[in-house]
Design a protein around this motif. Structure first.
Motif, PDB file in Angstrom:
ATOM      1  N   ARG A   1      -4.941   8.550  -7.174  1.00 35.07           N
ATOM      2  CA  ARG A   1      -4.352   7.151  -6.776  1.00 35.07           C
ATOM      3  C   ARG A   1      -3.965   7.460  -5.357  1.00 35.07           C
ATOM      4  O   ARG A   1      -4.193   6.488  -4.659  1.00 35.07           O
ATOM      5  CB  ARG A   1      -3.437   6.720  -7.858  1.00 35.07           C
ATOM      6  N   ASN A   2      -3.279   8.638  -5.209  1.00 37.04           N
ATOM      7  CA  ASN A   2      -2.516   8.594  -3.947  1.00 37.04           C
ATOM      8  C   ASN A   2      -3.543   8.647  -2.644  1.00 37.04           C
ATOM      9  O   ASN A   2      -3.533   8.092  -1.670  1.00 37.04           O
ATOM     10  CB  ASN A   2      -1.611   9.701  -3.954  1.00 37.04           C
TER      11      ASN A   2
ATOM     12  N   ILE B   1       0.723  -1.152   0.077  1.00 39.72           N
ATOM     13  CA  ILE B   1      -0.086  -0.037  -0.029  1.00 39.72           C
ATOM     14  C   ILE B   1       0.791   1.306  -0.109  1.00 39.72           C
ATOM     15  O   ILE B   1       0.613   2.276  -0.948  1.00 39.72           O
ATOM     16  CB  ILE B   1      -1.034   0.094   1.305  1.00 39.72           C
ATOM     17  N   PHE B   2       1.951   0.942   0.907  1.00 39.26           N
ATOM     18  CA  PHE B   2       2.574   2.499   1.045  1.00 39.26           C
ATOM     19  C   PHE B   2       3.321   2.796  -0.199  1.00 39.26           C
ATOM     20  O   PHE B   2       3.310   3.901  -0.634  1.00 39.26           O
ATOM     21  CB  PHE B   2       3.879   2.343   1.874  1.00 39.26           C
TER      22      PHE B   2
ATOM     23  N   LYS C   1      -2.986  10.665 -10.950  1.00 42.31           N
ATOM     24  CA  LYS C   1      -1.960  10.203  -9.890  1.00 42.31           C
ATOM     25  C   LYS C   1      -2.527  10.739  -8.418  1.00 42.31           C
ATOM     26  O   LYS C   1      -2.442  10.111  -7.425  1.00 42.31           O
ATOM     27  CB  LYS C   1      -0.579  11.156 -10.126  1.00 42.31           C
TER      28      LYS C   1
ATOM     29  N   ARG D   1       2.426   2.436  -3.142  1.00 41.19           N
ATOM     30  CA  ARG D   1       1.420   3.116  -4.328  1.00 41.19           C
ATOM     31  C   ARG D   1       1.089   4.584  -3.835  1.00 41.19           C
ATOM     32  O   ARG D   1       0.389   5.303  -4.592  1.00 41.19           O
ATOM     33  CB  ARG D   1       0.041   2.293  -4.274  1.00 41.19           C
ATOM     34  N   ILE D   2       1.590   5.111  -2.529  1.00 46.17           N
ATOM     35  CA  ILE D   2       1.231   6.494  -2.197  1.00 46.17           C
ATOM     36  C   ILE D   2       2.413   7.204  -2.411  1.00 46.17           C
ATOM     37  O   ILE D   2       3.536   6.948  -1.776  1.00 46.17           O
ATOM     38  CB  ILE D   2       0.928   6.477  -0.692  1.00 46.17           C
ATOM     39  N   THR D   3       2.666   7.586  -3.602  1.00 49.38           N
ATOM     40  CA  THR D   3       3.888   8.348  -4.008  1.00 49.38           C
ATOM     41  C   THR D   3       4.240   9.878  -3.623  1.00 49.38           C
ATOM     42  O   THR D   3       5.085  10.190  -3.669  1.00 49.38           O
ATOM     43  CB  THR D   3       3.835   8.228  -5.805  1.00 49.38           C
ATOM     44  N   PHE D   4       3.152  10.434  -3.158  1.00 45.74           N
ATOM     45  CA  PHE D   4       3.418  11.876  -2.621  1.00 45.74           C
ATOM     46  C   PHE D   4       3.774  11.814  -1.171  1.00 45.74           C
ATOM     47  O   PHE D   4       3.047  11.176  -0.387  1.00 45.74           O
ATOM     48  CB  PHE D   4       1.785  12.524  -2.681  1.00 45.74           C
TER      49      PHE D   4
ATOM     50  N   PHE E   1      -5.345   5.188  -1.966  1.00 46.41           N
ATOM     51  CA  PHE E   1      -4.647   4.326  -1.257  1.00 46.41           C
ATOM     52  C   PHE E   1      -4.269   4.767   0.085  1.00 46.41           C
ATOM     53  O   PHE E   1      -4.353   4.026   1.079  1.00 46.41           O
ATOM     54  CB  PHE E   1      -3.171   3.913  -1.792  1.00 46.41           C
ATOM     55  N   PHE E   2      -4.473   6.132   0.322  1.00 50.44           N
ATOM     56  CA  PHE E   2      -4.324   6.489   1.645  1.00 50.44           C
ATOM     57  C   PHE E   2      -5.715   6.356   2.429  1.00 50.44           C
ATOM     58  O   PHE E   2      -5.649   5.541   3.607  1.00 50.44           O
ATOM     59  CB  PHE E   2      -4.000   7.992   1.509  1.00 50.44           C
TER      60      PHE E   2
ATOM     61  N   LEU F   1       2.205  12.464   2.139  1.00 49.99           N
ATOM     62  CA  LEU F   1       0.894  11.514   2.385  1.00 49.99           C
ATOM     63  C   LEU F   1       1.456  10.254   2.888  1.00 49.99           C
ATOM     64  O   LEU F   1       0.839   9.628   3.730  1.00 49.99           O
ATOM     65  CB  LEU F   1       0.126  11.534   1.212  1.00 49.99           C
TER      66      LEU F   1
END
Lengths: 623, 270
Positions: free
Chosen positions: B12-13, A429-430, B9, A432-435, B16-17, A438
């Motif tokens: 998506r972020n 999961i982590f 993007k 996939r959080i590219t920002f 998933f968060f 966040l």
């Protein structure tokens, strides 16, 4: 005093490691070994664990030899002398080999993470608690005290009747005795400190295993931090308690990490070191050691002789069959009568699937729902080592779920595997959080939830241990009473009380009890008879018949009437006969208790008060 | 095109968060919570909220000393009224705030672990009563707030504490207010070097002292009631109640009364 305890506790790990290092390095230099197998390692991966094991063997063997060589001498002095000679040889040799060639640099990150997260979690665990929560420390310290008093040998039950079941040898205890022998220290402080060091090593080994399996520092770091916050609070107790099973498990994880690292480097740990490791694991815990050895040997042979499983197509069928067989065993174990195995103490530790589900739920919440994600992410990589890792984890989990007594103990090893698969799941999961902000918020929220689980789990585990604004198994009144007895009475004195009071007093007073908390059924029945006796004369007669099986005919008997004793006597008879039942928290005397105590004070012919505080009265019984 | 890609993007972020947070929240539902989530130590005893009041007790020793609106009362024009009347108790026409959501329980347990909070309890009936506690070591302060009394004038408010017939209930002048057999009295004197004088002539007695002790024979620890100068302690032997009365004026319809209690280790510590 705490510095002495800290130094002694560190010695438990450091001294054998330095001794082992000397032996290994001297052997390497002097014996011009030829490589006997393919790519046998010259540069050992994670060498410290092999050093530790080698050194431990040397110390244990030296102590056994000196015990038999000087049977009539004060064994504590013999021990100090023996360890002194070993230190005199090993420590300067280590200087010569330059201690810093261990290439510590790569360990700085995991060591820092382990120390920081370990100390924080341990402080949270020990909050409002003056003593270690490790209930078993008292029996292990009793055995260590017996070793100091010259009763030494490999079999625990031949040294003290506190150990009715020989689940391990005295290997672990001789190392503890060795590290305690140099100083006059407070054993309770020693155990508090060594529990913290053990905890840090557990976190460190979790990092190493995760790193070698996943090859990812973030996953390993996450696994390490969350290891600190997952407390398996039923039967396996991997993290916060240093006992033979948890010690065996953590040494196995380090050995296993060493093996996997060497495989990755296309070199194999020398076979003789593998054998030494195997014997070490078995001697430290027969059952947990056996499972550890099974996994260790399987992995070693699998990678050492890859040709055995040359046909890749057959591998999934073979592994699948093993797992299927184990699954069948789970269902079969629910139907087959296993009464002969599940008797006695085992009955109390025989959890069915629902119990085990509830235990897991308490330890993890519903976090285990992420396991399939971790398994999926692992399988997706098609990495042979990761697949083997998964296979071992699945196989062991199935064994843990079997309807057999004590199998939950194997979770002491399994939990390392679960923790890593869980971490892999989280990172699915982590990643996939590219920002970044966040993602960091995600890390923070996850650690926070782990922390909450840790606090709730700890809080429930400690329920019922409140005493005088603290949470504890032990009280200062009991500690003071133990010290008083230590100063006043010789070895051949028997303390008689309820199991928990005996358990608390025996390791501090250095006096004997019948079985400590593991009192025999016969003695339990005698204590029940004491409670039902019509007169103090009758009580005296019963007390005179209580004896330790190993140290018969005590010169003096001390009868301890404590708050715990009276609470125990008030319990149902079934509980009083159970090894799994104890009065876990200290308890002060009530007026009613003191009322009963005065019956004994009144019988001056048979009972003499030698000590009293708000928690207990101690009587010397007319022998 | 670029904007759409960027949008994707971001979504998506966030997605998933949100998934992560949902997983974490669900995880917490799996935790078992102890029945009494907030138990605080007071010296040798503990205090926690139960259906029948906010109670002092000691581990598994099975005796509870409860402060509750079932016995607490007020007096107006000579009439004594319980905060929750007998009819309301019989008909269960009252509520309390013990039913809590999972997250409230988790929060309480967390605060209890770090001793960041102490027990409190509210009852809602024809009058509403709220009990709160503050604890420092072995000293306990109970604050009671009562609302819903229609007259809204100064009256007598009273805390009550039930006692058992075999408890030693005595004051700082060594007057003993419960019947204790001579042998036990003698033993008490022997152990704690205190001579108690029975005062058993009347069923309702005003205690001449501001300090009253309750010693349960099956528990360790001594409950000490330290009344303030404006409070009067009464012993009601008929109802087995200790009553601490005080004239209170309401503030915006709320009557606030406080009681100081200490838990001593044993009568020798007096």
């Amino acid at each position: 005093m705490i510095y002495t305890a800290l130094f002694s506790a560190l010695l438990f790990y450091i001294f054998p490691t330095l001794v082992g290092r000397t032996i290994y390095r001297v052997g390497e230099k002097l014996i011009q070994r030829k490589q006997t197998g393919p790519n046998e390692s010259k540069n050992l991966s994670l060498p410290f664990i092999s050093y530790f094991i080698l050194g431990s063997f040397t110390i244990y063997a030296a102590l056994l030899v000196s015990y038999f060589a000087f049977p009539n001498a004060d064994f504590k002095q013999v021990m100090q002398f023996t360890l002194g000679i070993i230190a005199f040889i090993a420590l300067p040799a280590n200087l010569i080999f330059q201690i810093y060639d261990l290439s510590l640099k790569k360990y700085i990150l995991p060591i820092t993470i382990s120390i920081v997260s370990g100390i924080i979690a341990y402080l949270v665990w020990q909050i409002n608690s003056p003593y270690s929560f490790n209930w078993d420390l008292y029996e292990h310290q009793t055995l260590v005290n017996n070793i100091f008093q010259g009763r030494f040998g490999p079999i625990t039950s031949q040294i003290t009747d506190t150990f009715g079941f020989n689940g391990y040898t005295t290997f672990f205890h001789s190392l503890i005795a060795g590290s305690q022998s140099l100083f006059n220290l407070n054993p309770l402080e020693y155990w508090s400190v060594i529990s913290l060091i053990h905890f840090i090593i557990v976190i460190f080994s979790s990092f190493l295993l995760a790193k070698v399996v996943t090859n990812s520092k973030p996953v390993a770091t996450f696994a390490a931090v969350t290891t600190a916050l997952i407390f398996d609070s039923n039967m396996s107790f991997s993290t916060l308690f240093l006992i033979p099973q948890t010690f065996t498990a953590v040494v196995f994880i380090l050995l296993f990490s060493q093996l996997l690292t060497s495989i990755k480097k296309s070199s194999i740990t020398p076979f003789w070191l593998v054998m030494v490791g195997i014997v070490f694991l078995l001697l430290n815990h027969f059952i947990v050691g056996l499972v550890a050895v099974g996994i260790y040997l399987f992995t070693y042979l699998y990678f050492r002789f890859p040709k055995i499983l040359k046909d890749k197509d057959k591998k999934p069928y073979m592994f699948g069959s093993i797992l299927a067989l184990e699954l069948v065993a789970i269902f079969a174990s629910s139907f087959i009568s296993l009464d002969s195995l599940n008797k006695g103490e085992a009955e109390s530790f025989n959890l069915n699937l629902v119990d085990k589900f509830n235990t897991m739920k308490q330890v993890y919440g519903y976090l285990l729902a992420l396991l399939p994600l971790g398994i999926y992410a692992t399988l997706k990589k098609r990495d042979e080592m990761q697949n083997i890792f998964l296979f071992i984890a699945a196989g062991l989990l199935i064994i843990v779920l079997l309807n057999l007594p004590y199998v939950l103990k194997f979770f002491v090893i399994e939990r390392y595997f679960i923790q890593i698969i869980l971490s892999i799941g989280f990172f699915e999961i982590f990643r996939r959080i590219t920002f970044a902000p966040l993602r960091y918020l995600g890390y923070f929220a996850t650690i926070l939830v782990f922390f909450l689980i840790f606090v709730i789990n700890s809080s429930i585990w400690k329920g019922g241990l409140l005493y005088h604004n603290t949470l504890s198994h032990m009280s200062s009144y009991e500690e003071n009473a133990g010290r008083f007895l230590k100063e006043r009475y010789s070895e051949n004195t028997l303390i008689i009380s309820d199991p928990a009071t005996q358990h608390a007093l025996e390791p501090i007073s250095l006096l004997n009890t019948q079985g400590s908390a593991y009192m025999s059924e016969d003695t339990r029945k005698k204590l029940i008879a004491v409670n039902n006796a019509d007169s103090t004369e009758e009580v005296t007669e019963i007390l005179r018949t209580i004896e330790d099986n190993l140290a018969q005919k005590p010169q003096k008997r001390l009868f301890v009437l404590s708050g715990r004793y009276f609470e125990w006597q008030k319990s149902p008879e079934k509980n009083k006969l159970s090894l799994a039942y104890n009065i876990w928290a200290p308890s002060d005397l009530s007026y009613e208790n003191i009322h009963r105590v005065y019956d004994f004070i009144g019988d001056k012919d048979n009972f003499k008060v030698i000590f009293a505080n708000p928690s207990m009265y101690i009587f010397e019984v007319n022998n | 095109m670029l904007r759409t890609k960027r949008m994707k993007k971001i979504i998506r972020n966030i997605l998933f968060f949100v998934i992560l947070i949902v997983i974490l929240i669900i995880t917490l539902f799996g935790l078992s919570i102890a029945k009494n989530t907030l138990v605080s130590p007071v010296g040798l005893m503990q205090i926690a909220s139960f259906d029948n009041g906010i109670s002092l007790f000691q581990n598994d020793r099975g005796t509870f000393y409860a402060f509750s609106p079932f016995n607490d009362y007020y007096v107006e024009n000579g009439d004594r009224t319980s905060l929750i009347s007998f009819d309301e108790i019989e008909g269960k026409k009252y509520k309390n705030n013990l039913e809590k959501s999972k997250f409230e329980q988790l929060s309480e347990m967390f605060k209890s672990y770090f001793r960041l909070d102490t027990p409190s309890l509210s009852y809602f009936a024809s009058t509403n009563s709220f009990y709160d506690t503050q604890i420092i070591g072995n000293k306990l302060t109970i604050t009671k707030k009562v609302s819903g009394i229609e007259s809204n004038v100064e009256n007598i408010q009273a805390f009550t504490l039930p006692f058992n017939s075999n408890d030693f209930v005595f004051d700082s002048n060594s007057n003993l207010y419960t019947y204790i057999p001579d042998r036990q009295l003698h033993l008490f004197e022997l152990i704690y070097e205190k001579t108690l004088t029975p005062q058993l002539d009347e069923l309702e007695i005003i205690v001449p002292s501001k300090t009253l002790y309750i010693y349960n024979t099956q528990m360790a620890g001594l409950i000490t009631i330290n009344a303030s100068n404006s409070q009067t302690i009464k012993i009601n032997r008929n109802a087995k109640l200790i009553e601490i009365e005080e004239n209170i004026s309401p503030n915006k319809g709320i009557y606030t009364q406080q009681l100081q209690i200490a838990i001593l280790d044993n009568p020798k510590k007096i």
